[in-house]
Structures are given as C-alpha cells and as structure tokens.
Design a protein around this motif. Structure first.
Motif, mmCIF file in Angstrom:
data_model
loop_
_atom_site.group_PDB
_atom_site.id
_atom_site.type_symbol
_atom_site.label_atom_id
_atom_site.label_comp_id
_atom_site.label_asym_id
_atom_site.label_seq_id
_atom_site.Cartn_x
_atom_site.Cartn_y
_atom_site.Cartn_z
ATOM 1 N N GLY A 10 10.996 15.094 -6.589
ATOM 2 C CA GLY A 10 12.440 14.913 -6.192
ATOM 3 C C GLY A 10 12.427 14.593 -4.774
ATOM 4 N N TYR A 65 17.885 0.312 7.990
ATOM 5 C CA TYR A 65 19.215 0.965 7.482
ATOM 6 C C TYR A 65 20.379 -0.079 7.817
ATOM 7 C CZ TYR A 65 16.833 5.349 7.020
ATOM 8 O OH TYR A 65 16.086 6.416 6.814
ATOM 9 N N ASN A 96 3.821 20.461 8.401
ATOM 10 C CA ASN A 96 3.687 20.063 6.904
ATOM 11 C C ASN A 96 3.888 21.270 6.004
ATOM 12 O OD1 ASN A 96 3.321 16.864 6.355
ATOM 13 N ND2 ASN A 96 2.373 17.113 8.265
ATOM 14 N N ILE A 136 1.579 14.537 0.209
ATOM 15 C CA ILE A 136 2.496 13.770 1.207
ATOM 16 C C ILE A 136 2.321 14.398 2.714
ATOM 17 C CG2 ILE A 136 4.502 15.132 0.526
ATOM 18 C CD1 ILE A 136 6.193 12.608 1.174
ATOM 19 N N GLY A 137 2.190 13.471 3.633
ATOM 20 C CA GLY A 137 1.912 14.128 4.930
ATOM 21 C C GLY A 137 1.916 13.160 6.118
ATOM 22 N N ARG A 191 2.637 17.118 -3.088
ATOM 23 C CA ARG A 191 4.250 16.448 -2.951
ATOM 24 C C ARG A 191 4.858 17.211 -4.325
ATOM 25 N NH1 ARG A 191 7.633 12.852 -4.319
ATOM 26 N NH2 ARG A 191 8.441 11.388 -2.682
ATOM 27 N N LEU A 192 6.002 17.499 -3.960
ATOM 28 C CA LEU A 192 6.836 18.423 -5.010
ATOM 29 C C LEU A 192 7.997 17.324 -5.642
ATOM 30 C CD1 LEU A 192 7.391 21.420 -2.759
ATOM 31 C CD2 LEU A 192 5.897 21.312 -4.711
ATOM 32 N N TYR A 223 14.614 14.501 -1.179
ATOM 33 C CA TYR A 223 15.496 15.363 -0.288
ATOM 34 C C TYR A 223 15.939 14.940 0.857
ATOM 35 C CZ TYR A 223 13.321 18.191 -3.781
ATOM 36 O OH TYR A 223 12.811 18.615 -5.213
ATOM 37 N N THR A 279 4.793 9.414 9.340
ATOM 38 C CA THR A 279 5.155 11.038 8.780
ATOM 39 C C THR A 279 5.409 10.876 7.155
ATOM 40 O OG1 THR A 279 7.438 10.070 8.817
ATOM 41 C CG2 THR A 279 6.462 11.384 10.765
ATOM 42 N N ASP A 281 13.960 14.661 9.732
ATOM 43 C CA ASP A 281 14.627 15.326 10.737
ATOM 44 C C ASP A 281 14.146 16.475 10.966
ATOM 45 O OD1 ASP A 281 16.338 13.197 10.450
ATOM 46 O OD2 ASP A 281 17.900 14.387 9.185
ATOM 47 N N LEU A 323 11.145 17.721 9.718
ATOM 48 C CA LEU A 323 9.624 17.707 10.214
ATOM 49 C C LEU A 323 9.649 17.280 11.830
ATOM 50 C CD1 LEU A 323 6.920 17.248 8.741
ATOM 51 C CD2 LEU A 323 7.007 14.860 9.248
ATOM 52 N N LEU A 327 7.316 22.108 6.043
ATOM 53 C CA LEU A 327 8.246 21.343 5.126
ATOM 54 C C LEU A 327 8.199 21.463 3.725
ATOM 55 C CD1 LEU A 327 10.412 19.155 6.098
ATOM 56 C CD2 LEU A 327 9.264 19.875 7.859
ATOM 57 N N VAL A 356 10.875 22.327 0.992
ATOM 58 C CA VAL A 356 11.267 21.773 -0.530
ATOM 59 C C VAL A 356 11.223 22.649 -1.440
ATOM 60 C CG1 VAL A 356 10.466 19.855 -1.652
ATOM 61 C CG2 VAL A 356 10.567 19.419 0.588
HETATM 62 P P1 ATP Z 1 13.330 10.195 6.525
HETATM 63 O O1 ATP Z 1 13.282 9.400 5.284
HETATM 64 O O2 ATP Z 1 14.350 11.387 6.621
HETATM 65 O O3 ATP Z 1 13.634 9.374 7.955
HETATM 66 P P2 ATP Z 1 10.518 10.071 6.643
HETATM 67 O O4 ATP Z 1 10.820 9.054 5.722
HETATM 68 O O5 ATP Z 1 9.914 10.192 7.929
HETATM 69 O O6 ATP Z 1 11.915 10.947 7.029
HETATM 70 P P3 ATP Z 1 10.010 11.797 4.579
HETATM 71 O O7 ATP Z 1 9.676 11.253 3.348
HETATM 72 O O8 ATP Z 1 11.451 12.598 4.544
HETATM 73 O O9 ATP Z 1 9.892 11.286 5.900
HETATM 74 O O10 ATP Z 1 9.157 13.272 4.744
HETATM 75 C C1 ATP Z 1 8.769 13.984 5.626
HETATM 76 C C2 ATP Z 1 7.973 15.153 5.640
HETATM 77 O O11 ATP Z 1 8.644 15.938 4.587
HETATM 78 C C3 ATP Z 1 6.680 14.820 4.845
HETATM 79 O O12 ATP Z 1 5.733 14.611 5.600
HETATM 80 C C4 ATP Z 1 6.489 16.055 4.129
HETATM 81 O O13 ATP Z 1 6.126 17.270 5.012
HETATM 82 C C5 ATP Z 1 7.880 16.717 3.759
HETATM 83 N N1 ATP Z 1 8.310 16.090 2.306
HETATM 84 C C6 ATP Z 1 9.059 15.097 2.001
HETATM 85 N N2 ATP Z 1 9.296 15.039 0.844
HETATM 86 C C7 ATP Z 1 8.697 15.907 0.169
HETATM 87 C C8 ATP Z 1 8.263 16.358 -1.111
HETATM 88 N N3 ATP Z 1 8.946 15.665 -2.365
HETATM 89 N N4 ATP Z 1 7.569 17.415 -1.744
HETATM 90 C C9 ATP Z 1 6.854 17.949 -0.580
HETATM 91 N N5 ATP Z 1 7.224 17.672 0.926
HETATM 92 C C10 ATP Z 1 7.906 16.583 0.989
#
Ligand code: ATP
Ligand code: MG
Length: 272
Positions: free
Chosen positions: A206, A115, A237, A185-186, A203-204, A208, A177, A213, A215, A240, A244
C-alpha cells in the motif's frame, strides 16, 4: 526541555504534516512551536480541491513579534513551505537564531514530478534554504530535482548523495528517505568515508499519506535528543514500519487519513 520550531503546512483534515509532527515531537518531550506555512481544509490527496489560506503576509508579522519577544528556539524542522518568498523569510529568520540543529525536508515533489504550483525558481529557493541545514531529507524525486540529475526510481546512490552533499555546508548530511532495496524501504546516506549507508524495514503493501512527514519529525526529534545519525534513522524507520503496520491492521475504509500513530507514540514513550 528543548524547544523546536516546526514550520510546514497545516491541513485541518487528513492527519499529516504539522498535525503528525506535533504529537510525535510532544511525545519526544519537546516544547513545540507549530508554525503553519499555509492553512488547508484538507490535504491534497483525495478530497478534491482544498480551501487554502496563504499565510505569506502573516509570517513576517510572526517573525517580527517573536524577535520583539526575544523568543529563541533550540532546533527547527522545516517541511512544506510553498512559496519562494516564504523560503526566503524562513532562511533569514532561522540564520539569526543560532540553532543547534536544523532539519529540512525539502518538499518539492514525488514520483518523478514537481508538486503542482512549484517551478524551477522554487527549486532554486529550496537550494538556498538547505544551505543552512544540518540534515536534509529529500525523497528520490527531490534528490533528482535538487541535483539536476535525471529522475530514476532506483538512482545510483553514491553519485546522487555526493551531488546532494555539495549543496550543503561542511558537516551536514543528506539522507534520501524512500529508497527501496530488495523488499525493504528506508534511508540512504554517506558516512564519513563517503561510503553509502542504508537502513530499512520490510516494505508493507500500500501507499500511505503522511509517512514522509512523520519520518522527518521522528528523525529531527531523535537527532535533537542526541542520538547518532545512524541510530536515529534506524529507530525512525522502525517506528514508521509500526505506523504502517498499525494502519494496515485497522483495515480502514477511508484511505486518505494519514498513518496511525498509536503504536509509534507508544514506542517513543517507551524510549523516554
Ligand atoms: P512524502 O512522499 O510524504 O514526501 P517520502 O517520499 O519522503 O515522503 P515515503 O515514501 O513516504 O517518503 O516514505 C517515508 C518512510 O515511511 C520510509 O522511509 C519508510 O520508513 C516508511 N514507509 C513508507 N511507505 C511504507 C510502506 N509501504 N511500508 C513500510 N514503510 C513505509
Ligand atoms: Mg514519497
């Protein structure tokens, strides 16, 4: 009620980080101490440049007061910290707290990049901070930055997790994560035998804000309530995925707001 200290940024608008962690952990029946590590007018995706207040001179006064007041926290969750100095202050304060559980989301970057505002010195400060953690929750990018392994969207999990474990104290767990497998995704981690474990949800469509945070707050809350690592990751999971799915159902016109928390909070209250 157990108490939990949550230290991360507070964005007034956007519903992520501290604003998401507070309702999640309150619903999980914690006394929450909400400690902003910086104040922002909005989060940093999509609103232009936020008005930011650097709190690095306030935090030492906070820790001094809390020490004088003999406040004790049972657990802590650390998210976005923001400066080398603050990483050091948090490390010092928390190592004197004798916590039952310290969960660190080592927020450093995403999509293969640090970042903005962060450099290798900051990565080094995060490596020091996570030495005190019981569980760390890096995403794939953060796993690569912490281990110095080259970034791959789909890394080899066993060597990456093994390298992460070497940065931690004995008995601590590294959980990656945002691991994608087939259409899921998980989270991935190593079990006691050193085998890779994975739990995920479909994985849905989009992308978000605030999923990571939220999670992290759910995982910290579940672990602190005594759920096993595997069960905590499964439930978090699932929750989350609910969040979503609810966000998608709302057909929002403004995609900047963090994920919807209504269904997730209902699931937490049902668990209580
Ligand atoms: P960040 O990017 O906020 O630091 P991260 O990269 O650690 O977080 P994310 O990609 O935001 O992780 O995903 C965290 C959790 O959110 C995933 O493990 C999943 O449970 C859920 N998640 C994120 N995106 C989706 C999606 N498109 N569909 C379903 N679940 C999702
Ligand atoms: Mg991510």
């Amino acid at each position: 009620m157990a108490s939990i200290l949550v230290a991360e940024d507070l964005s007034a608008v956007g519903g992520i980080s501290l604003s998401a962690a507070l309702p999640v952990l309150t619903a999980m029946q914690y006394d929450v101490a909400a400690l902003p590590t910086s104040l922002l007018s909005t989060h940093t995706s999509g609103y232009g440049r936020p008005a930011v207040v650097d709190l690095s001179s306030w935090l030492p006064a906070v820790f001094k007061h809390w020490t004088q007041a003999q406040l004790k926290f049972d657990q802590a969750l650390i998210g976005y910290v923001g400066s080398v100095e603050l990483c050091g202050l948090l490390t010092d304060y928390l190592t004197n707290q004798n916590l039952d559980l310290l969960v660190v989301d080592p927020v450093l970057g995403d999509l293969g990049k640090l970042y903005s505002g962060f450099d290798q010195t900051y990565v080094g400060a995060m490596r020091t901070l996570i030495k005190s953690a019981d569980v760390i929750l890096p995403n794939v990018t953060e796993a690569s930055l912490l281990t110095d392994l080259p970034y791959q969207r789909h890394p080899e999990l066993k060597p990456t997790l093994t390298a992460l474990q070497r940065l931690l104290k004995p008995g601590a767990h590294a959980v990656i994560t945002d691991v994608e497998r087939d259409d899921h995704i998980g989270c991935a981690w190593l079990d006691e035998r050193g085998d890779v474990q994975y739990v995920g949800q479909p994985r849905l469509p989009g992308h978000y804000n605030g999923t990571g945070d939220t999670l992290a707050a759910a995982i910290a809350g579940l672990l602190g309530r005594g759920f096993s690592l595997t069960r905590s990751l499964e439930l978090a999971n699932q929750w989350l995925n609910l969040a979503v799915a609810e966000t998608l159902d709302q057909r929002r016109t403004d995609e900047r707001q963090g994920v919807a928390l209504g269904q997730l909070l209902r699931a937490i209250l049902a668990l209580n």
